[in-house]
Scaffold this motif. Structure first.
Motif, PDB file in Angstrom:
ATOM      1  N   UNK A 136       0.860  -1.173   0.000  1.00  0.00           N
ATOM      2  CA  UNK A 136       0.000   0.000   0.000  1.00  0.00           C
ATOM      3  C   UNK A 136       0.899   1.226   0.000  1.00  0.00           C
ATOM      4  N   UNK A 137       1.059   1.833  -1.173  1.00  0.00           N
ATOM      5  CA  UNK A 137       1.996   2.928  -1.371  1.00  0.00           C
ATOM      6  C   UNK A 137       3.392   2.478  -0.980  1.00  0.00           C
ATOM      7  N   UNK A 138       3.922   2.999   0.126  1.00  0.00           N
ATOM      8  CA  UNK A 138       5.292   2.660   0.504  1.00  0.00           C
ATOM      9  C   UNK A 138       5.357   1.811   1.768  1.00  0.00           C
ATOM     10  N   UNK A 139       4.251   1.162   2.097  1.00  0.00           N
ATOM     11  CA  UNK A 139       4.214   0.321   3.296  1.00  0.00           C
ATOM     12  C   UNK A 139       3.407  -0.937   3.012  1.00  0.00           C
ATOM     13  N   UNK A 140       3.425  -1.844   3.961  1.00  0.00           N
ATOM     14  CA  UNK A 140       2.608  -3.049   3.886  1.00  0.00           C
ATOM     15  C   UNK A 140       1.375  -2.819   4.752  1.00  0.00           C
ATOM     16  N   UNK A 141       0.202  -3.025   4.174  1.00  0.00           N
ATOM     17  CA  UNK A 141      -1.073  -2.824   4.867  1.00  0.00           C
ATOM     18  C   UNK A 141      -1.578  -4.170   5.365  1.00  0.00           C
ATOM     19  N   UNK A 142      -1.841  -4.266   6.669  1.00  0.00           N
ATOM     20  CA  UNK A 142      -2.362  -5.502   7.228  1.00  0.00           C
ATOM     21  C   UNK A 142      -3.843  -5.608   6.879  1.00  0.00           C
ATOM     22  N   UNK A 143      -4.204  -6.676   6.179  1.00  0.00           N
ATOM     23  CA  UNK A 143      -5.588  -6.846   5.740  1.00  0.00           C
ATOM     24  C   UNK A 143      -6.320  -7.928   6.523  1.00  0.00           C
ATOM     25  N   UNK A 144      -5.589  -8.827   7.170  1.00  0.00           N
ATOM     26  CA  UNK A 144      -6.192  -9.871   7.994  1.00  0.00           C
ATOM     27  C   UNK A 144      -5.144 -10.359   8.971  1.00  0.00           C
ATOM     28  N   UNK A 145      -5.549 -10.565  10.220  1.00  0.00           N
ATOM     29  CA  UNK A 145      -4.610 -11.079  11.219  1.00  0.00           C
ATOM     30  C   UNK A 145      -5.240 -12.256  11.964  1.00  0.00           C
ATOM     31  N   UNK A 146      -4.371 -13.155  12.417  1.00  0.00           N
ATOM     32  CA  UNK A 146      -4.784 -14.285  13.240  1.00  0.00           C
ATOM     33  C   UNK A 146      -3.904 -14.273  14.480  1.00  0.00           C
ATOM     34  N   UNK A 147      -4.526 -14.163  15.649  1.00  0.00           N
ATOM     35  CA  UNK A 147      -3.786 -14.118  16.907  1.00  0.00           C
ATOM     36  C   UNK A 147      -3.773 -15.506  17.535  1.00  0.00           C
ATOM     37  N   UNK A 148      -2.683 -15.866  18.232  1.00  0.00           N
ATOM     38  CA  UNK A 148      -2.679 -17.147  18.933  1.00  0.00           C
ATOM     39  C   UNK A 148      -3.711 -17.124  20.068  1.00  0.00           C
ATOM     40  N   UNK A 149      -4.382 -18.237  20.272  1.00  0.00           N
ATOM     41  CA  UNK A 149      -5.387 -18.322  21.341  1.00  0.00           C
ATOM     42  C   UNK A 149      -4.717 -18.196  22.700  1.00  0.00           C
TER      43      UNK A 149
END
Length: 195
Positions: A114-127
């Motif tokens: 996303x332009x000059x960065x990485x855009x987080x679109x989905x995350x999965x957290x450890x339980x």
């Protein structure tokens, strides 16, 4: 905006700025005021005020009172649902990515350039791990993140020159900051004497 787009006559700067306003919001925000949006986007506050007014009138932003903070409105939520439905592979990846997060005890994520960065679109957290992780909507550096490092080798040819120029700019800025820090501490003069 990278600057290359702005030179193209087809590029609509006002639209780009309106979208920058929308991208300023993060999942963890409890709304944003014009000043905060201005700080996050680099767009002058007076311009942000006009853009937020327009986005509110169109239903992309909402706020309850005159001095209340802006939040996503129904039109933005509808766009988000449409976008989410069009990326069907995420549903198929959910069990595997959650298992990866649980087994490694780390955040698993999907990021896009996303332009000059990485855009987080989905995350999965450890339980069972406190929610101290990055959230969807955060933008992280290309050169300072594992997501960026994973993206660079597979960067499409059409965007590879842009990726390289972004990385060079980030590294140049980082080197200049380090150089200034050395100068402030007097370390640089010690190095010069040793050489």
């Amino acid at each position: 905006m990278t600057g290359h787009e702005e030179k193209d006559r087809r590029f609509a700067t006002t639209l780009a700025r309106g979208l920058q306003v929308l991208r300023a919001f993060r999942a963890s925000d409890d709304g944003l005021g014009n000043q905060e949006i201005s700080q996050r986007t680099g767009i002058p506050k007076s311009t942000v005020s006009r853009l937020t007014f327009t986005l509110q009138q169109l239903g992309y932003l909402s706020h309850a009172r005159r001095h209340d903070r802006y939040r996503f409105g129904p039109a933005a939520l509808a766009l988000g649902n449409i976008a989410s439905a069009s990326v069907s592979f995420i549903e198929a990846a959910n069990p595997m990515m959650q298992q990866l997060a649980d087994e490694t005890g780390t955040l698993a994520l999907l990021a896009v350039l996303d332009e000059n960065k990485m855009l987080l679109t989905k995350t999965w957290r450890p339980k069972g791990v406190p929610a101290i992780w990055l959230e969807v909507g955060h933008r992280i550096p290309i050169t300072g993140s594992s997501s960026g490092h994973a993206y660079l080798p597979v960067c499409p040819i059409r965007s590879s020159s842009r990726c390289v120029s972004v990385c060079m700019g980030v590294m140049r800025a980082s080197l200049l900051r380090t150089w200034r820090l050395f100068e402030q501490r007097g370390t640089l003069s010690c190095w010069r004497k040793a050489l």
